[in-house]
Design an enzyme around this catalytic site. Sequence first.
Site, short mmCIF file in Angstrom:
data_model
loop_
_atom_site.label_atom_id
_atom_site.label_comp_id
_atom_site.label_asym_id
_atom_site.label_seq_id
_atom_site.Cartn_x
_atom_site.Cartn_y
_atom_site.Cartn_z
CD GLU A 288 7.03 -9.81 -15.93
OE1 GLU A 288 7.04 -8.65 -15.48
OE2 GLU A 288 7.72 -10.18 -16.87
NE ARG A 327 0.59 -0.40 -1.47
CZ ARG A 327 -0.58 0.08 -1.81
NH1 ARG A 327 -1.57 0.12 -0.93
NH2 ARG A 327 -0.80 0.55 -3.01
CB CYS A 358 8.86 11.35 15.63
SG CYS A 358 9.01 10.35 17.09
CD GLU A 359 8.35 10.85 8.73
OE1 GLU A 359 7.97 11.40 7.69
OE2 GLU A 359 9.46 10.31 8.87
CE1 TYR A 387 5.27 -4.42 -4.90
CE2 TYR A 387 2.90 -4.42 -5.22
CZ TYR A 387 4.17 -4.65 -5.70
OH TYR A 387 4.34 -5.12 -6.98
N1 LLP Z 1 6.63 -6.63 -13.39
C1 LLP Z 1 7.41 -5.53 -13.30
C2 LLP Z 1 8.45 -5.31 -14.30
C3 LLP Z 1 7.22 -4.61 -12.26
O1 LLP Z 1 7.98 -3.54 -12.17
C4 LLP Z 1 6.20 -4.84 -11.29
C5 LLP Z 1 5.96 -3.93 -10.17
C6 LLP Z 1 5.42 -5.99 -11.42
C7 LLP Z 1 5.67 -6.86 -12.48
C8 LLP Z 1 4.33 -6.33 -10.46
O2 LLP Z 1 3.33 -5.36 -10.41
P1 LLP Z 1 1.96 -5.69 -9.64
O3 LLP Z 1 1.31 -6.84 -10.36
O4 LLP Z 1 2.29 -6.05 -8.25
O5 LLP Z 1 1.17 -4.44 -9.73
N2 LLP Z 1 5.15 -0.51 -4.07
C9 LLP Z 1 4.04 -0.14 -4.92
C10 LLP Z 1 3.97 -1.00 -6.16
C11 LLP Z 1 5.25 -1.00 -6.98
C12 LLP Z 1 5.20 -1.87 -8.19
C13 LLP Z 1 6.54 -1.99 -8.83
N3 LLP Z 1 6.61 -2.86 -9.95
C14 LLP Z 1 2.75 -0.20 -4.12
O6 LLP Z 1 2.80 -0.50 -2.92
O7 LLP Z 1 1.68 0.11 -4.63
#
Ligand code: LLP
Length: 433
Positions: A288, A327, A358-359, A387
């Site tokens: 995933e 991020r 403005c921050e 993201y």
């Molecule tokens: N599966 C589940 C259950 C998850 O919660 C997530 C991500 C993924 C897969 C995918 O993860 P990835 O392969 O993309 O690392 N907004 C944050 C990242 C949040 C990830 C949340 N869950 C950032 O910008 O670093």
Amino acid sequence: MHHFRYTDQNLHCESVELAAVARLYGTPTYVYSATTMADNLHRLKNSLIGLDVQVCYAMKANSSLAVLRHLGNLGAGFDLVSGGEIRRVIAASGDVHSSVFAGVGKTEDEIRLALENGIFALHVESEPELARINHVAGTLGIQAPVAIRINPDVDAQTHAKITTGKQGNKFGISLAQAKLVYEAVAKLKHISLKGVQMHIGSQLADTGPFVEAVKKMVPFVEELKRDYGITYFSIGGGMGIIYPDALASGTQEWWDAKPAAQRPVSPESYGEALTPLLAPLDLKILLEHGRYIVGNAGVLVTRVEHLKRAGGKNFLVVDAAMNDLIRPAMYDSYHEIVPLHRDTSRRALVADVVGPICESSDCFAKDRQLQEVGEGELIALMSAGAYGFSMASRYNSRSLPAEVLVKGSSFELINARETFEQMVANEKIPAFL
Ligand code: LLP
């Protein structure tokens, strides 16, 4: 590896000059490389050699319809976490039957939507949620396919805000509790046990925590297969990408120059470490990953508004801001910043690269050394494909940015910059004012 390169000192995405995109569609604009996404997906799909692998792309990383269509065309299923994401997959004519529905707070409506559209499985995070799924499936007169998310209590060694597989996180069910939950599930009339799931965190830099988690899970997964006939094990996502050396890491030479011990995680090292642990299970393996597939496939192109000098510091004020790319403000993340036109005769500049919001947290980089650039010139924030747009907001009443997809020498606007009228379309001033 990715497809952002300088050709004649001008930064290109595949064969398209990024400045040409900016001239046409303005800034700030996200630009994605379709070929990079395809390469990344392919490498992941082939990482666990000899195993039956389904990649369920975690679309929270980038859920633009064109991206979903592209990855769906290449055989990806999707990891979905909301009704909106389910609808996006349908709108992009993606495959819901190869997709999973996760998340700690699924509503009844969302569960119904997933089941009515033939979801491959729901990934369950708690006992109350199981009861809810059983109830909804009962009203539909069907059995809901589910897998339980296990929290293996492993330190993912990543940013605290994106670690999920440690005890004390809100995610999953502990290994100790899991056996009882599976026993209880087997008795629910409208639940069909299909698998088991884990996800320990995001932006993991090496294979160690993945190995530790899988090792912890294997004996339990074997038991589940024996006792309940489960057919798959989802090992989640979380593979990290290169942020500080983003541009250079697009080439094979960069990877080849790294001594083996210093090489960051890659689908190949991940596969090498995990295949021997997973193969004896003889189960379908779901992956995933989100960030790995799209992260290095996107940049955010922005224009310099001013170079401001104050308090002995330089501030490069650009037209992108934290609403476009949250991020750095949220996770202190690093994004490499490069000029669209490289000019080696220019002096170096050390500056904070900031947006107009403005921050103080509206800052993309502190004391960053860059090639000197001036008003009107264009720069790119690298590794912004994951993201980035998906976390964008309208803070400060700024419009959502535009998105462009490139493939070879073709490029097209896949999401037009939001207009002011679209921004306020649902708002209404009540008659009593
Ligand atoms: N599966 C589940 C259950 C998850 O919660 C997530 C991500 C993924 C897969 C995918 O993860 P990835 O392969 O993309 O690392 N907004 C944050 C990242 C949040 C990830 C949340 N869950 C950032 O910008 O670093």
